[in-house]
Design a protein around this motif. Sequence first.
Motif, PDB file in Angstrom:
ATOM      1  N   ASN A  29      -1.125   3.964  -0.864  1.00 12.20           N
ATOM      2  CA  ASN A  29      -1.542   2.746  -1.554  1.00 12.20           C
ATOM      3  C   ASN A  29      -0.385   1.759  -1.657  1.00 12.20           C
ATOM      4  O   ASN A  29       0.651   2.057  -2.252  1.00 12.20           O
ATOM      5  N   ASP A  30      -0.585   0.599  -1.101  1.00 16.18           N
ATOM      6  CA  ASP A  30       0.388  -0.481  -1.137  1.00 16.18           C
ATOM      7  C   ASP A  30       0.760  -0.806  -2.588  1.00 16.18           C
ATOM      8  O   ASP A  30      -0.107  -1.034  -3.432  1.00 16.18           O
ATOM      9  N   HIS A  31       2.063  -0.820  -2.863  1.00 16.41           N
ATOM     10  CA  HIS A  31       2.521  -1.125  -4.216  1.00 16.41           C
ATOM     11  C   HIS A  31       2.116  -2.518  -4.679  1.00 16.41           C
ATOM     12  O   HIS A  31       2.128  -2.798  -5.883  1.00 16.41           O
ATOM     13  N   ARG A  32       1.768  -3.370  -3.751  1.00 14.58           N
ATOM     14  CA  ARG A  32       1.353  -4.738  -4.129  1.00 14.58           C
ATOM     15  C   ARG A  32       0.105  -4.735  -5.002  1.00 14.58           C
ATOM     16  O   ARG A  32      -0.094  -5.658  -5.798  1.00 14.58           O
ATOM     17  N   TYR A  92       8.696  -2.420   0.380  1.00 16.31           N
ATOM     18  CA  TYR A  92       8.409  -2.157   1.788  1.00 16.31           C
ATOM     19  C   TYR A  92       7.354  -3.135   2.300  1.00 16.31           C
ATOM     20  O   TYR A  92       6.558  -3.667   1.515  1.00 16.31           O
ATOM     21  N   PRO A  93       7.293  -3.348   3.614  1.00 14.94           N
ATOM     22  CA  PRO A  93       6.222  -4.182   4.182  1.00 14.94           C
ATOM     23  C   PRO A  93       4.876  -3.489   4.046  1.00 14.94           C
ATOM     24  O   PRO A  93       4.800  -2.257   3.918  1.00 14.94           O
ATOM     25  N   GLN A  94       3.816  -4.262   4.108  1.00 18.99           N
ATOM     26  CA  GLN A  94       2.481  -3.685   3.965  1.00 18.99           C
ATOM     27  C   GLN A  94       2.173  -2.671   5.058  1.00 18.99           C
ATOM     28  O   GLN A  94       1.369  -1.754   4.869  1.00 18.99           O
ATOM     29  N   TYR A 113      -4.561 -12.319  -4.391  1.00 14.93           N
ATOM     30  CA  TYR A 113      -3.455 -12.175  -5.342  1.00 14.93           C
ATOM     31  C   TYR A 113      -2.317 -11.318  -4.802  1.00 14.93           C
ATOM     32  O   TYR A 113      -1.376 -10.982  -5.510  1.00 14.93           O
ATOM     33  N   CYS A 114      -2.386 -10.944  -3.522  1.00  9.53           N
ATOM     34  CA  CYS A 114      -1.307 -10.160  -2.927  1.00  9.53           C
ATOM     35  C   CYS A 114      -0.080 -11.051  -2.696  1.00  9.53           C
ATOM     36  O   CYS A 114      -0.203 -12.179  -2.240  1.00  9.53           O
ATOM     37  N   ASN A 115       1.088 -10.504  -3.010  1.00 15.40           N
ATOM     38  CA  ASN A 115       2.343 -11.258  -2.820  1.00 15.40           C
ATOM     39  C   ASN A 115       3.244 -10.513  -1.836  1.00 15.40           C
ATOM     40  O   ASN A 115       3.269  -9.313  -1.830  1.00 15.40           O
TER      41      ASN A 115
END
Length: 359
Positions: free
Chosen positions: A229-232, A338-340, A357-359
């Motif tokens: 899961n992406d930390h974003r 990290y990158p997505q 809302y992803c940054n």
Amino acid sequence: MKKLLYPWVMIMFITASACSQDTNDNDETASLQSKLGNSLQGLIQKPASGYGADGNYEVAEIDFNNPQYAGTQVSIFYPKGITSPRPTIFFSHPFGGEDKDYNIELYNFIAKKGYVVVFVPYRTIDISVDHRYQTLWEGFIKAAADYPNIIDTKKVGFMGHSFGGGASIDLAYKAFTEKGWGQNARFLFTMAPWYSFNWNSSLTTQQQLQNFPANTKMIMQVYDEDDVNDHRMAIDIFKNININNTEKDFIYFKSSTINGYNYVTDHVMPSSRKVFDALDYYGVYRLLDAMMDYSFNGNTNAKNVALGNGSAAQVTMPSYNGQSMIPLEVTDNPLPSYPQSKYQFQCGNSTNPRISYCN
């Protein structure tokens, strides 16, 4: 057709890979469960005192038929012998975590400390995200309605991991605003969250986030070696939720090696089925313990551990023979490390209802 099939492919993929905890590894589970109690994997053992130490209550359990998932049961873990309702945690498990044994030590820990926890299994392979949310919701509501002598809905926490971490946001908002739960204490404890949807609501997820009740507190945790899961997704929720920075912390875990044992901060932590070690007790249970004491009992000393804004009491991890585990990193302004492309489920994926809302 491609868009219709994608959610099923996604669910089956995460079930088979990231959440392989739902496989029939009964022998492994039995072997690990026999080691639990006073022993953790690795040389660092449980805290002997203070936050994170086991409580003194014996654990009792009530099970009843799950209203939205035939053949399974909702479980309530509570302190044996209580004569009045106790503050309660409503726990939402990850994909594949339908078996209560996956996090049984967490439930036992909460009950030993004098509180209640409700566990509701939902189908990993289900007709929709909405139905998973509905399954959790109806299980929580029935538990509270049928056992008011055990569950105190005036003091509640919503806790979840992965899919359950994302779901906890919507479910907590509904409980707080539609049911009035948590009028005397309420918090969120979210770990490595997946996408955050909302179910059966006229509000958008952003409207929900912007209207959380003023007395809500929050711990958001992410794990460095998580590649699922992406930390974003966690960063988005943390930055947009209407909770004052003094009452929320974003906590980042890094892995450590102590005397040859690897404390791994991957997606499946915390778990008492795959690995059960000092990361669970000192990183998750200890902070949860302090959060419950701060929220439910008003103990301001507990805030320095639960929401210490990077205090030594909050971030310091244990050591063995002079080797210390890497301290927790705490911030009110989290940024992705990290990158997505590192992650199986990226914030920018079209499945994410909060993609903007992803940054």
